[in-house]
Enzyme design. Structure first.
Site, PDB file in Angstrom:
ATOM      1  N   ILE A 110     -25.901   5.375-103.577  1.00  0.00           N
ATOM      2  CA  ILE A 110     -24.716   5.154-102.330  1.00  0.00           C
ATOM      3  C   ILE A 110     -23.989   4.116-101.616  1.00  0.00           C
ATOM      4  CG2 ILE A 110     -26.029   6.931-100.662  1.00  0.00           C
ATOM      5  CD1 ILE A 110     -27.117   4.738 -98.904  1.00  0.00           C
ATOM      6  N   GLY A 111     -24.565   2.258-103.080  1.00  0.00           N
ATOM      7  CA  GLY A 111     -23.198   1.686-103.670  1.00  0.00           C
ATOM      8  C   GLY A 111     -24.165   0.584-103.420  1.00  0.00           C
ATOM      9  N   GLY A 144     -23.257  -3.801-103.863  1.00  0.00           N
ATOM     10  CA  GLY A 144     -22.719  -4.964-103.909  1.00  0.00           C
ATOM     11  C   GLY A 144     -23.047  -5.465-104.986  1.00  0.00           C
ATOM     12  N   GLY A 145     -22.707  -6.983-104.743  1.00  0.00           N
ATOM     13  CA  GLY A 145     -22.109  -8.331-105.568  1.00  0.00           C
ATOM     14  C   GLY A 145     -23.588  -8.249-105.823  1.00  0.00           C
ATOM     15  N   MET A 146     -24.841  -8.574-105.024  1.00  0.00           N
ATOM     16  CA  MET A 146     -26.378  -8.540-105.290  1.00  0.00           C
ATOM     17  C   MET A 146     -26.976  -7.370-105.731  1.00  0.00           C
ATOM     18  SD  MET A 146     -27.043 -11.735-102.567  1.00  0.00           S
ATOM     19  CE  MET A 146     -29.223 -11.983-103.066  1.00  0.00           C
ATOM     20  N   ASP A 177     -21.258 -12.759 -91.940  1.00  0.00           N
ATOM     21  CA  ASP A 177     -20.369 -12.278 -92.556  1.00  0.00           C
ATOM     22  C   ASP A 177     -20.100 -10.544 -91.160  1.00  0.00           C
ATOM     23  OD1 ASP A 177     -18.390 -11.635 -94.309  1.00  0.00           O
ATOM     24  OD2 ASP A 177     -19.783 -10.675 -96.008  1.00  0.00           O
ATOM     25  N   VAL A 182     -27.680  -0.122-104.096  1.00  0.00           N
ATOM     26  CA  VAL A 182     -28.427   1.517-102.520  1.00  0.00           C
ATOM     27  C   VAL A 182     -28.278   2.524-102.910  1.00  0.00           C
ATOM     28  CG1 VAL A 182     -28.853   1.518-100.354  1.00  0.00           C
ATOM     29  CG2 VAL A 182     -27.239  -1.000-100.799  1.00  0.00           C
ATOM     30  N   LYS A 227     -32.696  -0.929-101.182  1.00  0.00           N
ATOM     31  CA  LYS A 227     -31.305  -1.638-101.420  1.00  0.00           C
ATOM     32  C   LYS A 227     -32.020  -3.304-102.399  1.00  0.00           C
ATOM     33  CE  LYS A 227     -28.924  -5.448-100.357  1.00  0.00           C
ATOM     34  NZ  LYS A 227     -28.567  -5.965 -99.034  1.00  0.00           N
TER      35      LYS A 227
END
Length: 234
Positions: free
Chosen positions: A5-6, A8-10, A122, A13, A28
């Protein structure tokens, strides 16, 4: 695991089914290439420890931190909705009543976190989930700072997202709860007008604008905005 579902940089998910408790969760997982990076592994653990201290309706709940081989996985509350970034991309500016309601919910979550001595650092539309019934959940405490702790980033390194970053963050100075409030002010400005108050042709120009310029009053483009809301944003 049922779907991705997602990303990112790290990490990535995933949506998953908790078979023991019969509920959907988000998992995650750190990117495999980052597992060997001790500093990033520590940052991932710190995010989990930070989330574990927080229990509020407007903050995503952490259920568990699980070791999986050489990697770590966070098992999180699954929030069924869309990011505020997606909402703004689809609809543009939001009605003042809705924007104020969403911002108030974020303030409730931040007030709680700040009372726990945790600064998010952030706050931006991509880190705010809006459920289908209009509830807001603050996500991604990956660069959050616990007040009173030693600085985990190098001096002179700005942490955050430039369009929403407070002047003290850009200067790599000490952050306070006010830094999160400033970032939320920019988010609220964008919710009302459809655009962030400061833009630049380069990162340097954007940083200079953020530090030195005052935003164009919302009344310029929204003549009917309530005075109280206009003043609150500024």
């Amino acid at each position: 695991i049922t779907s991705k579902i997602g990303e990112g940089g790290m990490g990535t998910v995933y949506l998953a089914d908790d078979l023991m408790l019969d509920r959907q969760v988000a998992i995650k997982v750190l990117h495999p290439r980052l597992v060997q990076d001790e500093m990033l592994m520590e940052r991932f653990k710190n995010e989990a420890k930070t989330l574990a201290r927080l229990n509020h309706p407007n903050i995503t709940t952490l259920y568990s931190l699980v070791q999986h081989g050489t990697s770590l996985c966070m098992v999180l509350e699954y929030v069924d909705g869309t990011t505020l970034e997606g909402l703004l991309s689809k609809h543009g500016a939001l009605p003042p009543e809705l924007a104020a309601n969403l911002a108030s919910q974020v303030l409730d979550g931040l007030h709680y976190a700040h009372n726990k001595d945790i600064i998010h650092r952030d706050i931006k539309p991509a880190n705010l989930m809006v459920t289908h019934d209009g509830k807001v959940k603050i996500m991604d405490f990956g660069i959050a700072r616990v007040m009173g702790s030693s600085r985990s980033t190098r001096v002179g390194t700005a942490i955050g997202t430039l369009e929403y970053m407070s002047p003290e963050q850009i200067r790599s100075e000490e952050v306070t709860p006010k830094s999160d409030i400033y970032s939320l002010g920019i988010v609220l400005y964008e919710m009302l007008s459809g655009q962030v108050p400061f833009k630049g042709v380069s990162e340097f120009n954007l940083m200079q604008s953020q530090i030195n310029l005052k935003p164009t009053p919302l009344r310029t483009s929204l003549p009917n905005i309530p005075d109280a809301l206009n003043n609150a944003v500024l």
